[in-house]
Design a protein around this motif. Structure first.
Motif, short mmCIF file in Angstrom:
data_model
loop_
_atom_site.label_atom_id
_atom_site.label_comp_id
_atom_site.label_asym_id
_atom_site.label_seq_id
_atom_site.Cartn_x
_atom_site.Cartn_y
_atom_site.Cartn_z
N LYS A 247 0.76 -0.68 -0.52
CA LYS A 247 0.25 0.25 -0.09
C LYS A 247 1.01 0.92 0.47
N LYS A 248 1.78 1.43 0.73
CA LYS A 248 2.51 2.14 1.01
C LYS A 248 2.90 2.84 -0.45
N GLU A 249 3.61 2.14 -1.64
CA GLU A 249 4.55 2.33 -2.40
C GLU A 249 3.29 2.35 -3.41
N LEU A 250 2.23 2.48 -3.23
CA LEU A 250 0.72 2.31 -4.60
C LEU A 250 -0.05 3.89 -3.80
N LEU A 251 0.28 4.41 -2.49
CA LEU A 251 0.28 5.56 -2.37
C LEU A 251 1.25 6.65 -2.50
N GLN A 252 2.53 5.97 -2.67
CA GLN A 252 3.23 7.01 -3.21
C GLN A 252 3.57 6.85 -4.80
N LEU A 253 2.78 6.21 -5.98
CA LEU A 253 2.77 6.71 -6.95
C LEU A 253 1.41 7.68 -7.19
N MET A 254 0.52 7.53 -6.04
CA MET A 254 -0.29 8.07 -6.90
C MET A 254 -0.08 9.98 -5.73
N LYS A 255 1.01 10.14 -5.53
CA LYS A 255 1.85 11.28 -5.22
C LYS A 255 2.59 11.81 -6.09
N GLN A 256 2.89 11.22 -6.40
CA GLN A 256 3.83 11.27 -7.63
C GLN A 256 3.35 11.25 -9.20
N GLY A 257 1.73 11.48 -9.18
CA GLY A 257 0.46 11.59 -10.46
C GLY A 257 0.53 10.73 -11.09
N VAL A 258 1.71 9.47 -11.21
CA VAL A 258 1.21 8.42 -12.37
C VAL A 258 0.18 7.81 -11.99
N ILE A 259 -0.62 8.01 -10.69
CA ILE A 259 -2.02 6.75 -10.08
C ILE A 259 -2.87 8.60 -9.96
N ARG A 260 -3.55 8.96 -11.43
CA ARG A 260 -4.20 10.00 -11.45
C ARG A 260 -5.59 10.50 -12.54
N TYR A 261 -6.58 10.51 -12.14
CA TYR A 261 -7.46 10.16 -13.22
C TYR A 261 -8.17 11.79 -13.05
N THR A 262 -8.49 12.56 -14.77
CA THR A 262 -9.76 12.90 -14.75
C THR A 262 -11.34 12.38 -14.88
N SER A 263 -11.12 11.02 -14.56
CA SER A 263 -12.38 10.19 -15.23
C SER A 263 -11.67 8.59 -14.49
N PHE A 264 -12.77 8.08 -13.77
CA PHE A 264 -12.80 6.80 -13.31
C PHE A 264 -14.11 5.77 -13.62
N GLU A 265 -14.33 5.18 -14.44
CA GLU A 265 -15.99 4.29 -14.14
C GLU A 265 -15.97 2.90 -13.79
N ARG A 266 -15.91 2.29 -12.75
CA ARG A 266 -16.16 1.24 -12.79
C ARG A 266 -17.11 -0.21 -12.62
N SER A 267 -17.63 -1.16 -13.09
CA SER A 267 -19.00 -2.05 -13.51
C SER A 267 -18.13 -3.03 -13.13
N PRO A 268 -18.86 -3.34 -11.48
CA PRO A 268 -18.19 -4.88 -11.26
C PRO A 268 -19.47 -5.63 -11.63
N GLU A 269 -18.73 -6.98 -12.96
CA GLU A 269 -19.26 -7.42 -13.27
C GLU A 269 -19.79 -8.60 -12.21
N THR A 270 -19.20 -9.85 -11.78
CA THR A 270 -19.32 -11.00 -11.92
C THR A 270 -18.59 -11.11 -10.77
N PHE A 271 -18.78 -11.56 -8.82
CA PHE A 271 -18.68 -11.65 -8.03
C PHE A 271 -18.64 -13.84 -7.60
N LEU A 272 -17.10 -13.56 -7.13
CA LEU A 272 -17.33 -15.10 -6.23
C LEU A 272 -16.54 -15.14 -5.49
N PHE A 273 -17.34 -16.07 -4.82
CA PHE A 273 -17.30 -16.18 -3.31
C PHE A 273 -16.56 -17.67 -2.61
N PHE A 274 -15.76 -17.22 -1.39
CA PHE A 274 -15.16 -18.66 -1.23
C PHE A 274 -15.29 -18.02 0.08
N LYS A 275 -14.26 -19.39 0.84
CA LYS A 275 -14.43 -19.09 2.03
C LYS A 275 -13.49 -17.63 2.60
#
Length: 153
Positions: free
Chosen positions: A72-100
């Motif tokens: 997570k620390k590395e991921l948050l650092q990429l956000m701070k650096q602007g590598v992960i940044r969006y002007t638009s973000f749409e997510r559509s979950p389609e399938t859910f698989l359930f396990f213990k």
């Protein structure tokens, strides 16, 4: 990094055969859908506090920029650096698989990276899989795979 439950790779490869589907999981599916969408909103807003709450410290992401981000620390650092940044973000979950103690969500995303990020300004379609694991009494994102769909496919 925390180990995945034994046989998880087999379950992921053959999830429909082993995953529990149906009305018995309706409430859990709705709970995980809300968490999955909260994760998308937190990424879009660069909300480090929300991401901290939603993701395991050792989250591993097979990132669309062709690299594996191992915590997570590395991921948050990429956000701070602007590598992960969006002007638009749409997510559509389609399938859910359930396990213990584990739910896998698969779906599609349409994103437009912001200036300074790879592929800035381009509308990108991608497929994703998020693995949510129950840790104590809380569901946390532990594994994510997202890949851009090549044009013409």
């Amino acid at each position: 990094m925390k180990a995945l439950p034994p046989g998880v790779l087999l379950f992921l490869a053959t999830g429909v055969a082993f995953g529990q589907q149906g009305p018995a999981n309706a409430a859990l599916q709705e709970q995980i859908r809300k968490l999955d969408m909260a994760h998308a909103r937190a990424i879009f807003r660069s909300d480090a506090a929300a991401l901290d709450s939603l993701m395991d410290d050792d989250v591993t992401v097979n990132h669309p920029t062709n690299r594996i981000v191992k915590e997570k620390k590395e991921l948050l650092q990429l956000m701070k650096q602007g590598v992960i940044r969006y002007t638009s973000f749409e997510r559509s979950p389609e399938t859910f698989l359930f396990f213990k103690d584990m739910v896998v969500v698969m779906g599609s995303e349409v994103v437009v990276p912001a200036a300074g990020a790879p592929n800035a300004g381009k509308k990108l379609q991608r497929r994703y899989a998020n693995v949510w694991m129950l840790q104590g009494s809380k569901w946390r994102l532990t594994v994510r795979h997202a890949n851009n769909i090549c044009a013409g496919i």
